[in-house]
Write a protein that holds these residues in place. Structure first.
Motif, mmCIF file in Angstrom:
data_model
loop_
_atom_site.group_PDB
_atom_site.id
_atom_site.type_symbol
_atom_site.label_atom_id
_atom_site.label_comp_id
_atom_site.label_asym_id
_atom_site.label_seq_id
_atom_site.Cartn_x
_atom_site.Cartn_y
_atom_site.Cartn_z
ATOM 1 N N THR A 222 -3.289 -11.464 -14.455
ATOM 2 C CA THR A 222 -2.780 -11.835 -15.759
ATOM 3 C C THR A 222 -1.329 -10.945 -16.053
ATOM 4 O O THR A 222 -1.074 -10.332 -15.008
ATOM 5 N N LEU A 223 -0.836 -11.544 -17.082
ATOM 6 C CA LEU A 223 0.646 -10.835 -17.278
ATOM 7 C C LEU A 223 0.480 -9.409 -17.172
ATOM 8 O O LEU A 223 1.429 -8.753 -16.796
ATOM 9 N N GLU A 224 -0.440 -8.929 -18.103
ATOM 10 C CA GLU A 224 -0.561 -7.547 -18.395
ATOM 11 C C GLU A 224 -0.685 -6.742 -17.119
ATOM 12 O O GLU A 224 -0.293 -5.546 -16.760
ATOM 13 N N GLU A 225 -1.652 -7.193 -16.227
ATOM 14 C CA GLU A 225 -2.106 -6.566 -15.020
ATOM 15 C C GLU A 225 -0.568 -6.791 -14.119
ATOM 16 O O GLU A 225 -0.364 -5.629 -13.383
ATOM 17 N N ALA A 226 0.007 -7.650 -13.884
ATOM 18 C CA ALA A 226 1.283 -7.977 -13.424
ATOM 19 C C ALA A 226 2.307 -6.884 -13.568
ATOM 20 O O ALA A 226 3.018 -6.336 -13.028
ATOM 21 N N LEU A 227 2.396 -6.821 -14.943
ATOM 22 C CA LEU A 227 3.460 -5.692 -15.544
ATOM 23 C C LEU A 227 3.024 -4.498 -14.960
ATOM 24 O O LEU A 227 4.026 -3.560 -14.905
ATOM 25 N N LYS A 228 1.991 -4.054 -15.064
ATOM 26 C CA LYS A 228 1.645 -2.593 -14.703
ATOM 27 C C LYS A 228 2.074 -2.525 -13.167
ATOM 28 O O LYS A 228 2.549 -1.117 -12.941
ATOM 29 N N GLU A 229 1.784 -3.225 -12.223
ATOM 30 C CA GLU A 229 2.104 -3.191 -10.964
ATOM 31 C C GLU A 229 3.743 -3.104 -10.760
ATOM 32 O O GLU A 229 4.272 -2.458 -9.900
ATOM 33 N N LEU A 230 4.307 -4.023 -11.659
ATOM 34 C CA LEU A 230 5.670 -4.135 -11.404
ATOM 35 C C LEU A 230 6.389 -2.944 -12.042
ATOM 36 O O LEU A 230 7.453 -2.280 -11.430
ATOM 37 N N ARG A 231 5.826 -2.165 -13.009
ATOM 38 C CA ARG A 231 6.419 -1.012 -13.484
ATOM 39 C C ARG A 231 6.374 0.157 -12.579
ATOM 40 O O ARG A 231 7.349 1.004 -12.215
ATOM 41 N N ASP A 232 5.524 -0.032 -11.596
ATOM 42 C CA ASP A 232 5.312 0.981 -10.645
ATOM 43 C C ASP A 232 6.320 0.624 -9.311
ATOM 44 O O ASP A 232 6.724 1.687 -8.597
ATOM 45 N N MET A 233 6.630 -0.531 -9.249
ATOM 46 C CA MET A 233 7.907 -0.875 -8.199
ATOM 47 C C MET A 233 9.365 -0.653 -8.902
ATOM 48 O O MET A 233 9.980 -0.748 -7.887
ATOM 49 N N ALA A 234 9.385 -0.409 -10.045
ATOM 50 C CA ALA A 234 10.861 -0.659 -10.712
ATOM 51 C C ALA A 234 11.713 0.524 -10.249
ATOM 52 O O ALA A 234 12.838 0.161 -10.895
ATOM 53 N N THR A 235 11.059 1.573 -9.974
ATOM 54 C CA THR A 235 12.124 2.602 -9.808
ATOM 55 C C THR A 235 13.281 2.442 -9.014
ATOM 56 O O THR A 235 13.184 1.964 -7.704
ATOM 57 N N GLY A 236 14.480 2.631 -9.456
ATOM 58 C CA GLY A 236 15.675 2.254 -8.776
ATOM 59 C C GLY A 236 16.256 1.066 -8.700
ATOM 60 O O GLY A 236 17.282 0.660 -7.828
ATOM 61 N N CYS A 237 15.545 0.189 -9.388
ATOM 62 C CA CYS A 237 16.062 -1.396 -9.207
ATOM 63 C C CYS A 237 16.245 -2.190 -10.514
ATOM 64 O O CYS A 237 15.327 -2.438 -11.183
ATOM 65 N N GLN A 238 17.623 -2.059 -10.773
ATOM 66 C CA GLN A 238 17.774 -2.493 -12.137
ATOM 67 C C GLN A 238 17.396 -4.020 -12.424
ATOM 68 O O GLN A 238 16.799 -4.274 -13.354
#
Length: 256
Positions: A222-238
């Motif tokens: 789901t979009l919410e599930e994807a967003l949760k994982e994306l936030r964990d990946m996003a450090t240092g990648c604008q």
């Protein structure tokens, strides 16, 4: 600089070097900045503010009120930035009081022949709308987006920055930043990797965005599930943070 056969209302405000071709009509409440060139047979209505160094070609209608039946003649406006090219037969409508009172076009955009921009729409900077692209009301287009010929965009849709639509695409939901879509109805195809390379994105950032695309579209989340994982990946990648922001701002759901 102004052809004697042009009709310009005395309340219109034109910078001294604005060029106006024959049989063009400029109404009251129109302001045009320095270096702008208006070709023949153009209709400009106000309230409309046009910035510097724009080109508006023949048979365009810019600043007309909307045919939206909710519009009852209230004072709304159109604002166009600098360095835009508006090609033949383009139509751009002012806003409505039901939304932002204003249609807005940023800087350095190319609107090719017969493009339509509906009321209250917002176009960012460096966008290309190819021939016969049509935006319904309340559409938001992010910076550097490219909409190929005959693209149709439903009202209230948001098209993310650096996204791309193929020819004849019919968009009824939001397009996340960086995503390529095609078809009728639109379907997501991949990250716009070639466009990002041309604009100087780092290889590592493009690779991260490609991984993010696969997470969103190929794992059945789901979009919410994807967003949760994306936030964990996003450090240092604008760029990835910008993708997340476009997903979080979606109100219609995203193109799948």
């Amino acid at each position: 600089m102004i052809d004697p056969q042009a009709i310009i209302h005395p309340d219109a405000k034109l910078a001294p070097d604005v060029q106006v071709g024959p049989w063009t009509t400029i109404g009251p409440g129109v302001e045009i900045g320095a270096g702008t060139i208006i070709s023949s047979h153009v209709v400009l209505k106000g309230p409309t503010v046009i910035g510097k160094n724009n080109r508006i070609l023949q048979f365009s209608s810019v600043g007309e009120d909307t045919p939206d039946l909710k519009y009852k003649g209230e004072p709304t406006r159109l604002v166009i930035g600098d360095n835009n090219i508006i090609r033949e037969g383009v139509t751009i409508h002012r806003g409505t009081i039901q939304d932002r009172h204003e249609t807005t076009i940023g800087n350095d955009n190319l609107l090719m022949a017969y493009v339509h921009v509906g009321h209250d729409s917002v176009i960012g900077n460096h966008c290309i709308l190819v021939n016969n692209t049509a935006l319904a009301g309340h559409v938001h287009i992010g910076d550097w987006a490219i909409l190929s010929g005959f693209t149709l965009v439903h009202q209230f849709c948001r098209i993310g920055a650096h996204s791309f639509s193929g020819m004849g695409t019919a968009i009824g939901k939001d397009v996340p930043a960086y995503v390529m879509v095609n078809g009728s109805p639109a379907e997501a195809k991949n990250i716009n990797a070639e466009g990002l390379r041309r604009r100087g994105f780092e290889k590592e950032d493009i690779a991260q965005l490609t991984r993010a695309y696969k997470l969103i579209y190929r794992r059945g989340l789901t979009l919410e599930e994807a967003l949760k994982e994306l936030r964990d990946m996003a450090t240092g990648c604008q760029p990835l943070n910008a993708l997340i922001e476009s997903l979080e701002s979606s109100t219609r759901g995203i193109v799948r």
